[in-house]
Design an enzyme around this catalytic site. Structure first.
Site, short mmCIF file in Angstrom:
data_model
loop_
_atom_site.label_atom_id
_atom_site.label_comp_id
_atom_site.label_asym_id
_atom_site.label_seq_id
_atom_site.Cartn_x
_atom_site.Cartn_y
_atom_site.Cartn_z
N GLN A 16 0.78 -1.25 0.00
CA GLN A 16 0.00 0.00 0.00
C GLN A 16 0.81 1.30 0.00
OE1 GLN A 16 -3.37 2.35 2.63
NE2 GLN A 16 -3.06 0.23 3.10
N SER A 17 1.84 1.38 0.84
CA SER A 17 2.46 2.70 1.02
C SER A 17 3.07 3.22 -0.28
CB SER A 17 3.53 2.63 2.12
OG SER A 17 4.59 1.79 1.71
N ARG A 37 6.74 -9.04 -10.29
CA ARG A 37 7.37 -10.35 -10.46
C ARG A 37 6.54 -11.19 -11.44
NH1 ARG A 37 10.00 -13.47 -5.75
NH2 ARG A 37 9.11 -11.77 -4.56
N LYS A 74 15.64 -11.18 -10.26
CA LYS A 74 16.72 -12.10 -9.86
C LYS A 74 17.27 -12.87 -11.07
CE LYS A 74 15.57 -12.13 -5.09
NZ LYS A 74 14.77 -12.65 -4.00
N PHE A 96 10.38 -1.97 -0.62
CA PHE A 96 10.69 -3.32 -0.17
C PHE A 96 11.32 -3.26 1.21
CE2 PHE A 96 10.88 -4.14 -4.87
CZ PHE A 96 9.73 -4.92 -4.89
N LYS A 135 10.82 -5.12 9.17
CA LYS A 135 9.70 -5.01 8.24
C LYS A 135 8.54 -4.37 8.98
CE LYS A 135 10.95 -8.88 5.34
NZ LYS A 135 10.49 -9.98 4.52
N VAL A 136 7.78 -3.59 8.28
CA VAL A 136 6.71 -2.85 8.97
C VAL A 136 5.44 -2.80 8.13
CG1 VAL A 136 6.04 -0.53 9.72
CG2 VAL A 136 8.26 -1.43 10.38
N GLU A 138 1.21 -1.25 8.33
CA GLU A 138 0.42 -0.12 8.81
C GLU A 138 0.34 0.03 10.34
OE1 GLU A 138 -1.49 2.39 7.20
OE2 GLU A 138 -1.83 3.04 9.25
N ASP A 167 0.53 3.76 6.04
CA ASP A 167 0.78 3.39 4.65
C ASP A 167 0.49 4.56 3.71
OD1 ASP A 167 1.66 0.84 5.06
OD2 ASP A 167 -0.28 -0.09 4.80
N GLY A 246 -8.32 22.72 22.77
CA GLY A 246 -8.26 24.17 22.91
C GLY A 246 -9.56 24.78 23.39
N GLY A 247 -9.81 25.95 22.90
CA GLY A 247 -11.03 26.67 23.31
C GLY A 247 -12.23 26.18 22.53
#
Ligand code: CAO
Length: 420
Positions: A16-17, A37, A74, A96, A135-136, A138, A167, A246-247
């Protein structure tokens, strides 16, 4: 002519990102060449599938206006194609896991050697530091960027939000980095590295909570409901439910039908300049001058009482009736719209924010169009490409391969899976 016409993007993104970033660039008119791929493609093509045999909505809604080429990175010949693409494109975008492009041989040094004007843009989970190799996804970014610890109710666990701030939010940040680098290149003639960590992107969106963290050192956060409830603050910015600050305190309040409709609610802001109008609408005219209610400061310790009374009024109206009445007084408010209501909203259709797209395999579906409207570069949303749909076209027209060479690339498995 579109704003980014003539800009070629080598789109090595997935999930997604990265795809949100390159989709935006495509809407601005860039030629986005998505590398996938052979035989597999972006993993999201097959994730959360709803129509058998058709690319998922997960994929189609993130990859409009792009061309797809299949290249095995590859494979020796595959790498050759990629290097030719690096030479001819303006921007390479990838997301990646850390090190994946280096392992393909496409290090920053090699990219600069091939094309000194290349802008090389990446999304990673973290910047340099203890987590840089991780690896990360969302929700990890929402948790490590400070959003989750400040979202939810005080007496509940941390919460992630449905908006994909890790993402899509980071993709948006990266797109800004890329167009800024393109602009700088017009003076410098050189490309540069653009990186955006998801943790950083989320923290940027949560910056008001880091503001509050520092304010804590100087006393309680008086606009948080817990102040009015007499609950002491700890040493970190707490979760504040649906408070707005806030206000101009705000809350989500029940409307008519809330017992059965999970979205029969309205967001209501007690904006100070319209306080008198609010008092009129809810039938509390004496609160206009009552010293306990007349000023934002006086109201802060009584927000539960104030919103409790306003809710008695909103519960007598549907969210749309309440919206109509409140708007006549310029009282800032907004109905909680379900995705069903948004999908059916004709004004969002009219502006192209919600668009209907036709796809050869799945038929018609709804998507979100470009939320950024430009008067001289309108976005027309075109369906996402089928896997490898433009492989031959790109090899021939962008890279100048002959028909024989294209056949050979296929035969050696550079652009198509080898027969098992
Ligand atoms: N041909 C051959 N191999 C290819 C290829 C191609 N066209 N395209 C990618 N690959 C290979 C890469 O070379 C890499 O292989 P190696 O690990 O052997 O070097 C592998 O596919 C890519 O793997 P990955 O580790 O990126 O993929 P994953 O599914 O295991 O992890 C994700 C996914 C998202 C967690 C990871 O890519 C990531 O952390 N990305 C950065 C942060 C990010 O963008 N997260 C957002 C995810 S949701 O938007």
């Amino acid at each position: 002519m579109k704003a980014l016409a003539g800009v070629k993007i080598l789109d090595f993104t997935h999930v997604q990102s990265g795809p949100t970033c390159t989709q935006l660039l495509a809407w601005f008119g860039a030629d986005v060449i998505k590398v996938e791929r052979p035989g597999v493609g972006d993993i999201t093509r097959g994730q959360l599938m709803d129509v058998p045999g058709a690319d998922s909505l997960y994929f189609t809604m993130l990859n409009h206006n792009k061309r797809s080429i299949t290249i095995d990175s590859k494979n020796k010949k595959g790498i050759e194609i990629l290097e030719r693409l690096v030479k001819t494109c303006d921007v390479l975008v990838e997301n990646f896991a850390p090190g994946a492009l280096d392992r393909m041989g496409l290090t920053w040094a090699r990219i600069q050697e091939l094309n000194p004007r290349m802008i090389y843009a990446s999304v990673k989970g973290f910047g340099p530091g203890p987590y840089e190799d991780c690896k990360v996804y969302e929700n990890v970014a929402q948790c490590t960027g400070g959003s989750a610890s400040t979202t939810g109710f005080r007496d509940g666990p941390p919460l992630v939000t449905g908006a994909q701030i890790g993402d899509s939010g980071t993709g948006l940040h990266l797109a800004l980095g890329i167009v800024t680098a393109l602009y700088q290149r017009t003076h410098s003639g050189k490309g540069q590295r653009v990186t955006c960590a998801m943790q950083d992107g989320v923290l940027n969106l949560a910056r008001v909570k880091l503001r509050d963290q520092q304010r804590l050192a100087h006393g309680p956060l008086t606009e948080y409901s817990q102040f009015g409830e007499g609950v002491p603050f700890g040493d970190a910015t707490p979760r504040a439910g649906n408070d707005s600050g806030g206000g101009q305190p705000g809350r989500i309040l029940k409307c008519k039908g809330w017992e059965t409709d999970p979205n029969a609610y309205i967001y209501f802001i007690t904006q100070a300049p319209v306080w008198e109008a609010i008092c009129e609408v809810i039938g509390e005219p004496t609160w206009k001058t009552d010293p306990d209610f007349a000023t934002p400061k006086a109201r802060l310790p009584r927000l539960n009482q104030v919103f409790g009374r306003i809710e008695q009024w909103t519960m007598t109206k549907t969210k749309f009736e309440a919206m109509e009445t409140l708007n006549t007084y310029d009282i800032p408010c907004g109905p909680i719209l379900s995705m069903k209501e948004i999908a059916e909203d004709q004004s969002l259709r009219a502006t192209g924010t919600v668009v209907e797209v036709d796809h050869p395999k799945r038929g018609k579906y709804l998507s979100v169009g470009n939320p950024i409207k430009m008067s001289d570069s309108p976005a027309d949303v075109q369906r996402s490409p089928l896997l490898g749909e433009h492989t031959e076209e790109i090899l021939a027209s962008v890279l100048g391969y002959s028909a024989d060479e294209i056949a050979e690339l296929k035969r050696v498995g550079a652009t198509a899976p080898l027969p098992k």
